[in-house]
Design a protein around this motif. Structure first.
Motif, PDB file in Angstrom:
ATOM      1  N   UNK A 117      -0.927  -7.270  -0.350  1.00  0.00           N
ATOM      2  CA  UNK A 117      -1.180  -7.756   0.806  1.00  0.00           C
ATOM      3  C   UNK A 117      -2.054  -6.842   1.449  1.00  0.00           C
ATOM      4  N   UNK A 118      -3.164  -8.053   1.324  1.00  0.00           N
ATOM      5  CA  UNK A 118      -5.201  -6.863   1.065  1.00  0.00           C
ATOM      6  C   UNK A 118      -5.699  -6.611   2.303  1.00  0.00           C
ATOM      7  N   UNK A 119      -6.497  -6.009   2.355  1.00  0.00           N
ATOM      8  CA  UNK A 119      -7.250  -5.988   3.818  1.00  0.00           C
ATOM      9  C   UNK A 119      -8.245  -6.726   4.613  1.00  0.00           C
ATOM     10  N   UNK A 120      -8.184  -8.094   4.121  1.00  0.00           N
ATOM     11  CA  UNK A 120      -7.656  -9.049   4.784  1.00  0.00           C
ATOM     12  C   UNK A 120      -7.292  -9.251   6.087  1.00  0.00           C
ATOM     13  N   UNK A 167       6.940  -8.963  -2.802  1.00  0.00           N
ATOM     14  CA  UNK A 167       6.611  -7.830  -3.515  1.00  0.00           C
ATOM     15  C   UNK A 167       6.126  -7.738  -2.974  1.00  0.00           C
ATOM     16  N   UNK A 168       5.196  -6.537  -2.123  1.00  0.00           N
ATOM     17  CA  UNK A 168       3.390  -6.911  -2.136  1.00  0.00           C
ATOM     18  C   UNK A 168       3.246  -5.751  -2.269  1.00  0.00           C
ATOM     19  N   UNK A 169       2.329  -4.980  -2.073  1.00  0.00           N
ATOM     20  CA  UNK A 169       1.912  -4.103  -2.150  1.00  0.00           C
ATOM     21  C   UNK A 169       0.809  -4.021  -0.957  1.00  0.00           C
ATOM     22  N   UNK A 170       0.495  -2.662  -0.474  1.00  0.00           N
ATOM     23  CA  UNK A 170      -0.226  -3.350   0.649  1.00  0.00           C
ATOM     24  C   UNK A 170      -1.468  -2.171   0.441  1.00  0.00           C
ATOM     25  N   UNK A 202      -8.280  -4.510  -1.647  1.00  0.00           N
ATOM     26  CA  UNK A 202      -8.577  -5.801  -1.970  1.00  0.00           C
ATOM     27  C   UNK A 202      -8.847  -6.675  -0.919  1.00  0.00           C
ATOM     28  N   UNK A 203     -10.453  -7.167  -1.106  1.00  0.00           N
ATOM     29  CA  UNK A 203     -10.329  -8.238   0.136  1.00  0.00           C
ATOM     30  C   UNK A 203      -9.983  -9.362   0.914  1.00  0.00           C
ATOM     31  N   UNK A 204      -8.684  -9.356   0.067  1.00  0.00           N
ATOM     32  CA  UNK A 204      -8.253 -10.914   0.346  1.00  0.00           C
ATOM     33  C   UNK A 204      -7.080 -10.292   0.776  1.00  0.00           C
ATOM     34  N   UNK A 205      -6.379 -12.035   1.799  1.00  0.00           N
ATOM     35  CA  UNK A 205      -5.650 -11.429   3.295  1.00  0.00           C
ATOM     36  C   UNK A 205      -3.895 -11.115   2.660  1.00  0.00           C
ATOM     37  N   UNK A 206      -4.087 -12.568   1.483  1.00  0.00           N
ATOM     38  CA  UNK A 206      -2.774 -12.223   0.383  1.00  0.00           C
ATOM     39  C   UNK A 206      -3.269 -12.252  -1.311  1.00  0.00           C
ATOM     40  N   UNK A 265       8.371   2.451  -3.145  1.00  0.00           N
ATOM     41  CA  UNK A 265       7.198   2.799  -4.163  1.00  0.00           C
ATOM     42  C   UNK A 265       7.608   2.719  -5.348  1.00  0.00           C
ATOM     43  N   UNK A 266       5.940   1.855  -6.472  1.00  0.00           N
ATOM     44  CA  UNK A 266       6.289   1.704  -7.460  1.00  0.00           C
ATOM     45  C   UNK A 266       5.100   2.452  -8.143  1.00  0.00           C
ATOM     46  N   UNK A 267       5.107   3.144  -8.991  1.00  0.00           N
ATOM     47  CA  UNK A 267       3.693   4.037  -9.029  1.00  0.00           C
ATOM     48  C   UNK A 267       2.494   4.865  -8.075  1.00  0.00           C
ATOM     49  N   UNK A 268       3.752   4.875  -7.362  1.00  0.00           N
ATOM     50  CA  UNK A 268       3.646   5.987  -5.528  1.00  0.00           C
ATOM     51  C   UNK A 268       3.015   4.818  -4.387  1.00  0.00           C
ATOM     52  N   UNK A 269       2.773   3.084  -5.295  1.00  0.00           N
ATOM     53  CA  UNK A 269       1.844   2.602  -4.881  1.00  0.00           C
ATOM     54  C   UNK A 269       2.913   2.148  -3.465  1.00  0.00           C
TER      55      UNK A 269
END
Length: 177
Positions: A153-156, A77-80, A84-88, A60-64
């Motif tokens: 890692x976005x919603x796509x 390191x990617x945030x879930x 974010x509409x993107x895939x990555x 977790x970074x800042x609770x993300x």
């Protein structure tokens, strides 16, 4: 099936234009195992432990929540980020350091809660999550993507799975819908 009492509440004046009335943040998701099933438009609090799927460790970074992801063999390191509409979606600064990850094939204007930018879009050959490899995935880099991790890692991407977030156990599980 959830009741939220004392919590951190913020008024976000620009979410209505995106069709949102409310954003549930990580502080609302953390106390319970949460299953997000985009295919069936369901969110279940108090979800059972998943029996199969891709298990991703969370930090977790800042609770993300962030997770390690392999991008053509490079560790990131990617945030879930379901917002974010993107895939990555890579942060511009991260992409500048690793410009060979993908070849931009187009550009588009993007906007989200609190910001607007331009993103370069393309495809990446190999994405590694846990013990799984996915091939030929959409990817973007957003010039002004600031904040947590090397990108999102976005919603796509996440909508292809039933996602179970278990903050207490520090893991996410991605299962077939």
């Amino acid at each position: 099936n959830a009741i939220f009492g004392n919590a951190n509440y913020s008024v976000l004046n620009d979410i209505g234009r995106y069709g949102y009335d409310l954003v549930l943040g990580a502080d609302a998701l953390a106390p319970s195992r949460v299953r997000i099933d985009a295919t069936h438009h369901r969110v279940l609090f108090g979800a059972p432990e998943p029996s199969d799927g891709i298990v991703l460790p969370l930090a977790f970074e800042d609770f993300v929540p962030i997770t390690p992801v392999g991008l053509n063999g490079l560790n990131a390191l990617l945030a879930l980020d379901t917002g974010d509409d993107a895939t990555i979606d890579l942060a511009g600064a991260f992409y500048d350091k690793h410009a060979g990850l993908f070849t931009p094939a187009g550009e588009q204007s993007v906007a989200g809660v609190g910001a607007a930018s331009v993103e370069s879009t393309g495809r990446i050959a190999v994405v590694t999550l846990g013990d799984r490899r996915l091939f030929d995935q959409p990817i973007a880099e957003t010039r002004t993507l600031l904040g947590t991790a090397d990108g999102h890692l976005g919603s796509g991407f996440l909508q292809k799975f039933v996602v179970t977030l278990d903050y207490a156990a520090q893991r996410a599980t991605l299962a077939a819908p």
